[in-house]
Write a protein that holds these residues in place. Structure first.
Motif, mmCIF file in Angstrom:
data_model
loop_
_atom_site.group_PDB
_atom_site.id
_atom_site.type_symbol
_atom_site.label_atom_id
_atom_site.label_comp_id
_atom_site.label_asym_id
_atom_site.label_seq_id
_atom_site.Cartn_x
_atom_site.Cartn_y
_atom_site.Cartn_z
ATOM 1 N N ILE A 221 -19.505 39.103 29.874
ATOM 2 C CA ILE A 221 -19.358 39.608 31.423
ATOM 3 C C ILE A 221 -18.438 40.611 31.354
ATOM 4 C CG2 ILE A 221 -18.623 39.043 33.390
ATOM 5 C CD1 ILE A 221 -20.424 36.606 33.143
ATOM 6 N N LEU A 222 -17.221 39.632 30.469
ATOM 7 C CA LEU A 222 -16.016 40.464 30.480
ATOM 8 C C LEU A 222 -16.304 42.329 29.741
ATOM 9 C CD1 LEU A 222 -13.204 37.136 29.252
ATOM 10 C CD2 LEU A 222 -14.443 38.390 31.565
ATOM 11 N N LYS A 223 -16.659 42.094 29.040
ATOM 12 C CA LYS A 223 -16.669 43.476 28.356
ATOM 13 C C LYS A 223 -17.899 44.861 29.128
ATOM 14 C CE LYS A 223 -18.045 45.260 23.764
ATOM 15 N NZ LYS A 223 -19.042 45.330 22.353
ATOM 16 N N ARG A 224 -18.378 43.785 29.112
ATOM 17 C CA ARG A 224 -18.946 45.094 30.265
ATOM 18 C C ARG A 224 -18.699 45.150 31.549
ATOM 19 N NH1 ARG A 224 -24.648 45.328 29.855
ATOM 20 N NH2 ARG A 224 -24.257 46.860 30.923
ATOM 21 N N SER A 225 -17.714 44.193 32.115
ATOM 22 C CA SER A 225 -17.607 44.630 33.582
ATOM 23 C C SER A 225 -15.515 45.124 33.263
ATOM 24 C CB SER A 225 -16.614 43.440 34.358
ATOM 25 O OG SER A 225 -18.448 42.859 34.466
ATOM 26 N N GLY A 226 -15.284 45.229 31.547
ATOM 27 C CA GLY A 226 -14.428 45.634 31.234
ATOM 28 C C GLY A 226 -13.018 45.104 31.883
ATOM 29 N N VAL A 227 -12.964 43.498 32.077
ATOM 30 C CA VAL A 227 -12.264 43.058 32.423
ATOM 31 C C VAL A 227 -11.638 41.961 31.153
ATOM 32 C CG1 VAL A 227 -12.601 43.510 35.117
ATOM 33 C CG2 VAL A 227 -13.362 41.642 33.605
ATOM 34 N N ALA A 228 -10.779 40.821 31.775
ATOM 35 C CA ALA A 228 -9.950 39.855 31.144
ATOM 36 C C ALA A 228 -9.978 38.724 31.904
ATOM 37 C CB ALA A 228 -9.068 40.007 29.895
ATOM 38 N N ALA A 229 -9.863 37.655 31.329
ATOM 39 C CA ALA A 229 -10.422 36.581 31.645
ATOM 40 C C ALA A 229 -9.598 35.358 31.360
ATOM 41 C CB ALA A 229 -11.730 36.042 32.327
ATOM 42 N N GLU A 230 -9.271 34.547 32.484
ATOM 43 C CA GLU A 230 -8.043 33.020 31.800
ATOM 44 C C GLU A 230 -9.126 31.604 32.259
ATOM 45 O OE1 GLU A 230 -4.868 32.955 34.487
ATOM 46 O OE2 GLU A 230 -3.620 34.584 33.106
ATOM 47 N N VAL A 231 -9.674 30.740 31.306
ATOM 48 C CA VAL A 231 -10.530 29.277 31.163
ATOM 49 C C VAL A 231 -9.602 28.239 31.448
ATOM 50 C CG1 VAL A 231 -11.646 28.694 30.084
ATOM 51 C CG2 VAL A 231 -13.051 30.853 30.129
ATOM 52 N N PHE A 232 -9.784 27.950 32.346
ATOM 53 C CA PHE A 232 -9.123 26.718 32.371
ATOM 54 C C PHE A 232 -9.193 25.420 32.231
ATOM 55 C CE2 PHE A 232 -7.759 29.502 36.592
ATOM 56 C CZ PHE A 232 -6.532 29.965 35.931
ATOM 57 N N VAL A 233 -9.113 25.294 30.919
ATOM 58 C CA VAL A 233 -9.800 24.226 30.022
ATOM 59 C C VAL A 233 -9.678 22.497 30.679
ATOM 60 C CG1 VAL A 233 -10.353 22.719 28.058
ATOM 61 C CG2 VAL A 233 -9.820 25.119 27.823
ATOM 62 N N ALA A 234 -9.119 22.427 31.856
ATOM 63 C CA ALA A 234 -8.772 20.846 32.873
ATOM 64 C C ALA A 234 -10.048 21.296 33.678
ATOM 65 C CB ALA A 234 -7.512 21.152 32.678
ATOM 66 N N GLN A 235 -9.694 22.424 33.552
ATOM 67 C CA GLN A 235 -10.973 22.289 34.764
ATOM 68 C C GLN A 235 -13.422 22.576 35.119
ATOM 69 O OE1 GLN A 235 -8.395 25.426 38.017
ATOM 70 N NE2 GLN A 235 -10.424 25.322 37.656
ATOM 71 N N LEU A 236 -12.987 22.719 33.724
ATOM 72 C CA LEU A 236 -14.518 22.704 32.727
ATOM 73 C C LEU A 236 -15.066 21.313 33.483
ATOM 74 C CD1 LEU A 236 -13.770 24.022 29.525
ATOM 75 C CD2 LEU A 236 -15.456 24.857 31.315
ATOM 76 N N PRO A 237 -16.681 20.895 33.266
ATOM 77 C CA PRO A 237 -16.746 20.086 33.516
ATOM 78 C C PRO A 237 -16.056 19.006 32.453
ATOM 79 C CG PRO A 237 -18.804 21.000 33.598
ATOM 80 C CD PRO A 237 -17.416 21.714 32.814
ATOM 81 N N PRO A 238 -16.108 17.877 32.967
ATOM 82 C CA PRO A 238 -15.416 16.392 32.363
ATOM 83 C C PRO A 238 -16.445 16.083 30.778
ATOM 84 C CG PRO A 238 -15.644 15.567 34.192
ATOM 85 C CD PRO A 238 -16.460 16.424 34.140
ATOM 86 N N LEU A 239 -15.763 15.737 29.525
ATOM 87 C CA LEU A 239 -16.593 15.473 28.198
ATOM 88 C C LEU A 239 -16.848 14.335 28.310
ATOM 89 C CD1 LEU A 239 -14.069 16.695 25.927
ATOM 90 C CD2 LEU A 239 -15.325 18.665 26.908
#
Length: 319
Positions: A221-239
């Motif tokens: 998605i980022l490559k095709r849209s020409g953007v960057a992203a920040e992923v907040f690991v703590a907000q991902l589903p609980p392990l």
């Protein structure tokens, strides 16, 4: 031993009410709904690469169709038809019958007609083409994410990869978790209803299904849209508990075969997306932010906002 055409007639010739002409001729005849665009996808599943050779044939039949329907879901298309081409090592009627039952169970669940295909003798290889419909010009595409969009993911990515690790003897999961992970791996659910709702309600800008790994597919998605992203690991589903957290995190970020949806959406749609999660009884997790272009397309941040290193991205057939 039954012939090729006897196998097709016995196991794969079933009613196709959505087709003008179904299996049995040189081609199927399909009539798209006026004003609709066709969404068409194909995927190949090869024994030893996409599934273990001793995989239950009924579950494999379900998965062969479901992984294609996941592509349609990512674009907000309604599934309608499918065609199957299969290379089979032998005319094993018990195996083929169980496979066909799983395939048609999935087709029935999602309202799909299997309208044709082909069989031949050879190494076990399953190639399915799925066709869906959506109003012209409304498809969710990978290239429409914009800075300021929030990133969301459905379900619990990583379970399928943990299931594979269990089968390969790389981990020993608690019984209930093992069951959930093996179900995720062997009988995935295509998020068709989620994709339809995101498109119909105008909630998402861009979307993709997670087949090769969360970070790998987000990067598309980022490559095709020409953007960057920040992923907040703590907000991902609980392990999940009862498993090595390092393995669980690796599976969550880089494991494949999840077939969950990742999508970007404007912040003002957050409340509607939360309501949709409750309506579908499907967890939707807000885990990142689309930002402008920068030195790196993808940054992982911990709970304190500090960058985390993570070199694995996901599965690549030729990597």
């Amino acid at each position: 031993m039954p012939s090729e055409f006897e196998l097709i007639e016995r196991h794969f010739s079933r009613a196709t009410p959505q087709a003008t002409l179904g299996p049995g001729d040189d081609c199927a005849l399909l009539t798209p709904t006026p004003g609709m665009s066709l969404a068409i996808t194909t995927d190949m599943l090869v024994a030893g690469t996409h599934f273990l050779p001793d995989t239950d044939p009924g579950q494999l039949g379900w998965k062969t169709l479901a992984v294609n329907l996941s592509d349609l879901a990512a674009m907000g298309a309604r599934p309608r038809w499918a065609l199957l081409a299969a290379s089979l090592p032998a005319a094993d009627t018990a195996w083929i019958g169980a496979f066909a039952d799983g395939l048609f169970a999935c087709a029935s669940h999602y309202g799909v007609d299997v309208v044709g295909g082909d069989t031949t003798r050879g190494p076990l290889n399953l190639c399915l083409t799925a066709l869906g419909e959506l109003p012209a010009g409304t498809a969710l595409q990978r290239n429409h994410a914009v800075p300021g969009d929030e990133l969301w993911v459905s379900g619990q990515p990583g379970l399928a990869a943990l299931g594979l690790a269990q089968l390969q003897g790389r981990t020993q999961l608690p019984a209930e978790l093992a069951r959930r992970c093996l179900d995720a791996l062997q009988r995935p659910m295509a998020r068709v209803e989620l994709g339809l709702e995101l498109r119909q309600r105008g909630l998402a800008h861009a979307a993709i299904d997670v087949s090769d790994g969360l970070l790998a597919d987000l990067d598309h998605i980022l490559k095709r849209s020409g953007v960057a992203a920040e992923v907040f690991v703590a907000q991902l589903p609980p392990l999940p508990t009862g498993v090595d957290p390092l393995l669980a995190r690796q599976c969550q970020l880089a494991g494949g075969d999840d077939y969950e949806l990742v999508f970007s959406a404007p912040p003002d749609k957050r409340a509607e997306i939360t309501e949709l999660a409750a309506q579908l009884a499907l967890p939707l997790w807000r885990f990142g932010l689309v930002v402008g272009t920068g030195d790196s397309r993808l940054r992982l941040l911990d709970a304190d906002g500090q960058a985390q290193a993570f070199n694995e991205r996901g599965f690549d057939h030729f990597g």
